[in-house]
Design an enzyme around this catalytic site. Structure first.
Site, short mmCIF file in Angstrom:
data_model
loop_
_atom_site.label_atom_id
_atom_site.label_comp_id
_atom_site.label_asym_id
_atom_site.label_seq_id
_atom_site.Cartn_x
_atom_site.Cartn_y
_atom_site.Cartn_z
N HIS A 127 4.69 -6.82 1.01
CA HIS A 127 4.45 -5.66 2.01
C HIS A 127 4.15 -6.18 3.21
CE1 HIS A 127 4.68 -1.01 1.30
NE2 HIS A 127 3.21 -0.93 1.91
N HIS A 173 -3.97 -1.56 9.44
CA HIS A 173 -3.17 -0.77 10.11
C HIS A 173 -3.80 -0.59 11.79
CE1 HIS A 173 -0.48 0.88 7.47
NE2 HIS A 173 -0.72 0.93 6.38
N ASP A 201 4.96 -3.31 6.65
CA ASP A 201 3.85 -2.49 6.82
C ASP A 201 4.08 -2.89 8.88
OD1 ASP A 201 3.35 -0.74 5.15
OD2 ASP A 201 1.23 -1.62 4.54
N HIS A 211 7.01 2.79 6.42
CA HIS A 211 7.67 2.45 5.86
C HIS A 211 9.11 3.16 6.21
CE1 HIS A 211 4.70 2.37 2.20
NE2 HIS A 211 4.30 1.64 3.31
ZN LIG Z 1 2.95 0.24 3.10
#
Ligand SMILES: [Zn+2]
Length: 300
Positions: free
Chosen positions: A233, A260, A237, A77
């Site tokens: 969001h 991720h 990311d 973030h």
């Molecule tokens: Zn996040």
């Protein structure tokens, strides 16, 4: 933004880590041109970890960096906020192993950068301009980057939930949309996963103040900041994970149901093969993309 930028003055905040629940003080300091983003563990004699792909450690619910056994967790973030606000160089001090989650979005970090203000440095900003496409697939997950004149990110998700379903969001990061349209979007989690995640110690710091809680029917702790806050969001990311390239990218990134692990896999795939890209300075970019030259730092 032809030149690199750092902060004008130090700024700080404190909070708890989402995953560890650990209390942490975070301080962002100005840094020299060309130094990039460097994390510093003040609780471990100032041990430094550069925010670059070779230090990526463990990636599941968050992106963590590790160097010589020292961990810095949940970097995405803050790194996203740095890309969105135009910070190239900064030292980030923290006195624990995880960044504070704050409100679950990048907005508090954007506000910190804006309150410090940006200082232009003498060094020209450089970019990785994609020359060839890269596509990665893992089952029904997909991520790719294609040559393009600017930097844009497009994301698709498909969650079987009445408020989510199929969502798509695309943003051109050479404009100034980030702070308004991406930074405020918060982390989210599903109520039905909570017990298992708590038992595994994965969300010790989660509260209704830093995470959107989804029940089977809707949102437990509304209102949402955007009807499509979830996909925004994911974009937040992804931008933060791509920052681990160490340079801004010139290309169009497309992700579908990624996370991720795939974001950081794309970063290491790009860096492993230097025939995929070329490093160019902002001047060369400005000739091709006039909007880059016109883009000034947001006034603080
Ligand atoms: Zn996040």
């Amino acid at each position: 933004m032809a030149f690199e930028h750092t902060l004008r003055s130090p700024v700080e905040c404190s909070g708890v880590g989402l995953h560890s629940g650990a209390p942490v003080k975070l301080r962002i300091l100005p840094a020299h041109a060309g130094s990039g983003i460097v994390f510093r563990r003040t609780d471990l004699d100032g041990f430094e970890i550069e925010a670059v792909s070779r230090n990526v450690a463990r990636v599941s619910y968050a992106t963590s960096l590790m160097k010589k056994g020292v961990l810095i967790s949940t970097t995405e973030h803050l790194l996203s906020a740095f890309i969105g606000t135009g910070v190239d160089n900064a030292i980030v001090e923290l006195d624990n192993l995880e960044l504070p989650i704050l409100d679950g979005s990048a907005q508090p970090f954007v506000a910190m950068v804006e309150s410090a203000g940006l200082r232009q440095q003498r060094r020209k900003r450089s970019y990785l301009r994609m020359r060839k496409e890269v596509e990665l697939r893992d089952g029904n997950k997909f991520i790719a980057v294609y040559p393009a004149r600017g930097y844009s990110v497009a994301y698709n998700i498909d969650f079987p939930h009445p408020l989510i379903g199929k969502e798509t969001f695309e943003i051109d990061l050479s404009g100034d949309r980030y702070a308004r349209e991406v930074a405020p979007a918060r982390t989210f989690g599903f109520r039905e996963d909570e017990k298992a995640m708590r038992e595994m110690g994965l969300i010790r710091g989660a509260t209704p103040e830093n995470c959107i809680v989804l029940t089977r029917e809707g949102v437990e702790n509304g209102p949402l900041r955007y009807p499509d806050e979830f996909i925004r969001h994911k974009v937040l990311d992804l931008i933060g994970d791509l920052a681990l390239l160490g340079h801004r990218i010139l290309g169009r990134v497309v992700a579908d149901r990624a996370g991720h692990a795939m974001h950081t896999a794309l970063v290491s795939r790009i860096l492993r093969d230097s025939s995929l890209w070329e490093q160019v300075t902002a001047d060369e970019v400005a000739e091709a993309v006039p909007s880059f030259a016109a883009l000034a730092p947001r006034p603080a």
